[in-house]
Design a protein around this motif. Sequence first.
Motif, mmCIF file in Angstrom:
data_model
loop_
_atom_site.group_PDB
_atom_site.id
_atom_site.type_symbol
_atom_site.label_atom_id
_atom_site.label_comp_id
_atom_site.label_asym_id
_atom_site.label_seq_id
_atom_site.Cartn_x
_atom_site.Cartn_y
_atom_site.Cartn_z
ATOM 1 N N ARG A 341 0.820 -1.216 0.000
ATOM 2 C CA ARG A 341 0.000 0.000 0.000
ATOM 3 C C ARG A 341 0.852 1.264 0.000
ATOM 4 N NH1 ARG A 341 -5.344 1.481 2.035
ATOM 5 N NH2 ARG A 341 -5.702 -0.683 2.611
ATOM 6 N N TRP A 342 2.007 1.242 0.692
ATOM 7 C CA TRP A 342 2.768 2.476 0.917
ATOM 8 C C TRP A 342 4.115 2.505 0.215
ATOM 9 C CZ3 TRP A 342 -0.181 6.140 2.562
ATOM 10 C CH2 TRP A 342 -1.287 5.833 3.352
ATOM 11 N N ALA A 343 4.347 1.599 -0.704
ATOM 12 C CA ALA A 343 5.633 1.553 -1.400
ATOM 13 C C ALA A 343 5.938 2.892 -2.078
ATOM 14 C CB ALA A 343 5.630 0.426 -2.429
ATOM 15 N N GLY A 344 7.068 3.482 -1.722
ATOM 16 C CA GLY A 344 7.505 4.727 -2.348
ATOM 17 C C GLY A 344 6.953 5.988 -1.725
ATOM 18 N N VAL A 345 6.090 5.873 -0.713
ATOM 19 C CA VAL A 345 5.496 7.061 -0.073
ATOM 20 C C VAL A 345 6.319 7.415 1.171
ATOM 21 C CG1 VAL A 345 3.469 8.033 1.064
ATOM 22 C CG2 VAL A 345 3.188 6.486 -0.899
ATOM 23 N N PRO A 346 6.960 8.587 1.198
ATOM 24 C CA PRO A 346 7.733 8.957 2.395
ATOM 25 C C PRO A 346 6.828 9.447 3.519
ATOM 26 C CG PRO A 346 7.884 10.701 0.752
ATOM 27 C CD PRO A 346 7.111 9.571 0.121
ATOM 28 N N PHE A 347 7.219 9.081 4.739
ATOM 29 C CA PHE A 347 6.561 9.593 5.943
ATOM 30 C C PHE A 347 7.559 10.514 6.637
ATOM 31 C CE2 PHE A 347 3.940 6.077 4.923
ATOM 32 C CZ PHE A 347 2.730 6.210 5.603
ATOM 33 N N TYR A 348 7.174 11.775 6.803
ATOM 34 C CA TYR A 348 8.033 12.755 7.461
ATOM 35 C C TYR A 348 7.482 13.037 8.866
ATOM 36 C CZ TYR A 348 9.527 13.659 2.632
ATOM 37 O OH TYR A 348 10.001 13.524 1.334
ATOM 38 N N LEU A 349 8.309 12.844 9.874
ATOM 39 C CA LEU A 349 7.904 13.059 11.267
ATOM 40 C C LEU A 349 8.758 14.158 11.875
ATOM 41 C CD1 LEU A 349 6.823 10.185 10.599
ATOM 42 C CD2 LEU A 349 7.404 9.506 12.924
ATOM 43 N N ARG A 350 8.140 15.013 12.693
ATOM 44 C CA ARG A 350 8.912 16.028 13.420
ATOM 45 C C ARG A 350 8.223 16.354 14.741
ATOM 46 N NH1 ARG A 350 7.737 21.999 10.561
ATOM 47 N NH2 ARG A 350 5.495 21.656 10.291
ATOM 48 N N THR A 351 9.040 16.692 15.703
ATOM 49 C CA THR A 351 8.537 17.113 17.014
ATOM 50 C C THR A 351 9.593 17.980 17.669
ATOM 51 O OG1 THR A 351 7.659 16.345 19.150
ATOM 52 C CG2 THR A 351 9.436 15.059 18.199
#
Length: 509
Positions: A341-351
């Motif tokens: 489902r998520w191949a190639g989709v970046p997840f960007y996290l910040r805190t």
Amino acid sequence: MAEPTQTQAKVPPAPPATLVIFGATGDLTRRLLMPSLINLTREGLLTDDFHVLGIGIEEGDDEMLRKRIADFHPEKGGEGDTGHGAAWDALSQRIHYMKGDFTDDATFEAVKAKLDEAGTKNAAFYLATASQFFGPIVEKLADHGLMAEAEDGFRRVAIEKPFGHDLVSAKALNAQILAKVAETQVYRIDHFLGKETVQNIMTARFGNMMIEGLWNANFIDSVQITAAETVGIGTRGKFYDATGALRDMVPNHLFQLLAMVAMEAPNSFDAEAIRDEKGKVLKAVRHWTAEQAAEDGVRGQFTAGTLNDADVPAYTDTPDVARDSVTETFVALKLMVDTWRWAGVPFYLRTGKVMAARDTEIVVTFRRVPFAQFASTAQERRPPANRLVVQVQPDEGLRMEISIKQPGLEVATVPVGLDFRYADRFDISKLTGYETLLYDLLIGDQTLFQRADGIEAGWAAVQPFLDVWAEGGRPEPYAPGSMGPDAADALLDRDGRAWHVGVGEAKAR
């Protein structure tokens, strides 16, 4: 007992039980647990057979604990709300206190005697303590027979974060606990999961085909998860300097949000079915090499400056923080989830701390239309990407950003937002987020609690960043009132993307 409101009238009350709170005189108990119990009492979800036994190292009696809670809790007396006042008056008479050392066998024998004296069959033990006591307390509870369950009674233990400080320690703590009690008795708390908007992620996805039908790499460009805070370290310098932003927020809070966004549809809303799917996602987060972790992780540390017209000292000038500390107060990561489902989709996290605005949000950015087919619209003016923004806090709600035609003779598009705010339809202003978690603890629903494999999968995913940063170097500096160091912007800029500007951040600019 307080009369239930219309919104909760169909929800059955929790069974009779005693909630034993280790660390009852601490800030967590006064600031979150007790207000939540008052709210549950007001809603009719706790009966007159519910009791609280607080354990602390301070000298005192029942009245000491009751007074401390009443003096701290701003809703005592209801400020004109008789429901809160009646709820507190009813609950307070069932709050008891006992002085005890968390490492002393005599304390646990005394707790056992108290429960036996009261004829308590159902008991939940809440560990609102420093993390070094988690394992020893569970061992003592088990060794003194306090975790032994009968056919007509339950024994459960709720454990706050941080659950370990890296992969090795998390595995060791799980092994220590599960050697004494069953996984079904362990409720690992992540208070983000008690928030209405977070729980609504699954409903919004799986209850709306127009969303779930597009919820994959064919239509989604990227996902951003932000948890920005305007507060600093306060009096938590000693704890925070040994922890840092990544350990404090990422493998628990932010990964739980990521899991709810990325999970597959469970075959039921049974707790284990949901936790199975969330666990699969966390195990699918790609483990970076040292080189990739150095490239795709940013850590920052705030400098001296001003925020909201108030002076903010540098992190290293905060009480109980080492003057040469390299602990990060900000972190930004790029992650990949290796599933179909998520191949190639970046997840960007910040805190981060002392940032421009208090803002916790999930931003799902869809792919842009391939080209602008409107006759009078130039290619460079093709509509911006659609976005679904889940606002976790503050101003909880959902916002869909779409494009429409701008009025006039020219065929030109403008972005607009379709908004839903919880406050416009429901009164959730008095809720802390712990009400659901405490109620689920008492009824035995583990859906919103973390399982051992999920905890370890989260630590495994962030371990490469911890290892690289442990080798040396200093965090990037950033000013109070900003949204982190420049390197965080560069992390997305190199991919042709930019951080979403939240509502609070836009106002602060």
